[in-house]
Design a protein around this motif. Structure first.
Motif, PDB file in Angstrom:
ATOM      1  N   ILE A  67       0.848  -1.193   0.000  1.00 32.72           N
ATOM      2  CA  ILE A  67       0.000   0.000   0.000  1.00 32.72           C
ATOM      3  C   ILE A  67       0.886   1.245   0.000  1.00 32.72           C
ATOM      4  O   ILE A  67       1.789   1.373   0.828  1.00 32.72           O
ATOM      5  N   ASN A  98      -3.110   9.144  -1.933  1.00 31.78           N
ATOM      6  CA  ASN A  98      -4.132   8.106  -1.821  1.00 31.78           C
ATOM      7  C   ASN A  98      -4.073   7.248  -3.076  1.00 31.78           C
ATOM      8  O   ASN A  98      -3.319   7.538  -3.998  1.00 31.78           O
ATOM      9  N   HIS A  99      -4.834   6.185  -3.082  1.00 30.25           N
ATOM     10  CA  HIS A  99      -4.806   5.275  -4.227  1.00 30.25           C
ATOM     11  C   HIS A  99      -6.161   4.601  -4.377  1.00 30.25           C
ATOM     12  O   HIS A  99      -6.997   4.631  -3.475  1.00 30.25           O
ATOM     13  N   GLU A 100      -6.337   4.001  -5.540  1.00 30.76           N
ATOM     14  CA  GLU A 100      -7.499   3.151  -5.793  1.00 30.76           C
ATOM     15  C   GLU A 100      -7.054   2.017  -6.696  1.00 30.76           C
ATOM     16  O   GLU A 100      -6.052   2.116  -7.405  1.00 30.76           O
ATOM     17  N   ILE A 101      -7.808   0.938  -6.628  1.00 35.09           N
ATOM     18  CA  ILE A 101      -7.518  -0.233  -7.453  1.00 35.09           C
ATOM     19  C   ILE A 101      -8.526  -0.269  -8.594  1.00 35.09           C
ATOM     20  O   ILE A 101      -9.727  -0.180  -8.374  1.00 35.09           O
ATOM     21  N   ARG A 102      -8.029  -0.407  -9.802  1.00 37.41           N
ATOM     22  CA  ARG A 102      -8.860  -0.531 -11.007  1.00 37.41           C
ATOM     23  C   ARG A 102      -8.458  -1.826 -11.694  1.00 37.41           C
ATOM     24  O   ARG A 102      -7.531  -1.842 -12.496  1.00 37.41           O
ATOM     25  N   MET A 105      -3.032  -0.431  -9.837  1.00 36.25           N
ATOM     26  CA  MET A 105      -3.142   0.498  -8.717  1.00 36.25           C
ATOM     27  C   MET A 105      -2.893   1.896  -9.273  1.00 36.25           C
ATOM     28  O   MET A 105      -1.876   2.139  -9.931  1.00 36.25           O
ATOM     29  N   GLU A 153       0.266   5.028 -12.466  1.00 36.82           N
ATOM     30  CA  GLU A 153      -0.383   3.731 -12.613  1.00 36.82           C
ATOM     31  C   GLU A 153       0.678   2.645 -12.493  1.00 36.82           C
ATOM     32  O   GLU A 153       1.723   2.724 -13.138  1.00 36.82           O
ATOM     33  N   LYS A 200      -0.539  -4.071 -10.013  1.00 37.86           N
ATOM     34  CA  LYS A 200      -0.485  -4.597  -8.637  1.00 37.86           C
ATOM     35  C   LYS A 200       0.548  -5.708  -8.524  1.00 37.86           C
ATOM     36  O   LYS A 200       1.230  -5.837  -7.507  1.00 37.86           O
TER      37      LYS A 200
END
Length: 118
Positions: free
Chosen positions: A79, A90-94, A98, A109, A112
């Motif tokens: 993380i 901050n981050h998000e998973i698509r 990541m 980008e 993961k």
């Protein structure tokens, strides 16, 4: 999808770890590129990057931004929890990607799988 497979292959390739380093990095770990943008609204570009693994399991991603600055992003347990910027991260998973955001407008980008232990 091919773009991300190529990024993963470049970052994970031991053969690349002995090549020239991104400015401000130690050159001892996997080199490749990651999509990044330095400012809000900028399109993603292919940015040189170095993924450094530490004995304690933490990871640092050093990315050379357009313009030459190097941003370090620090990961704990996969993380992103801080960076070389004083701004919030901050981050998000698509899917398998990541997406990391550093205010006010930096975007990175990273597959993961690149953060998995090898």
């Amino acid at each position: 999808m091919l773009r991300f497979a190529t990024v993963l292959a470049l970052i994970a390739s031991p053969a690349l770890s002995q090549q020239a380093s991104v400015a401000g990095t130690d050159g001892q770990n996997a080199l490749g590129t990651v999509p990044c943008a330095a400012n809000a609204g900028d399109p993603l570009q292919s940015c040189h990057a170095e993924l450094r693994r530490r004995d304690d399991g933490s990871v640092t991603l050093a990315v050379q931004l357009p313009g030459g600055d190097v941003r370090s992003i620090y990961f704990t347990d996969g993380i992103p929890d801080s960076s070389s910027s004083p701004s919030p991260i901050n981050h998000e998973i698509r899917g398998d990607i990541m997406v990391i955001f550093i205010e006010p407008g930096e975007v990175y980008e990273l597959p993961k799988a690149a953060l998995n232990t090898q």
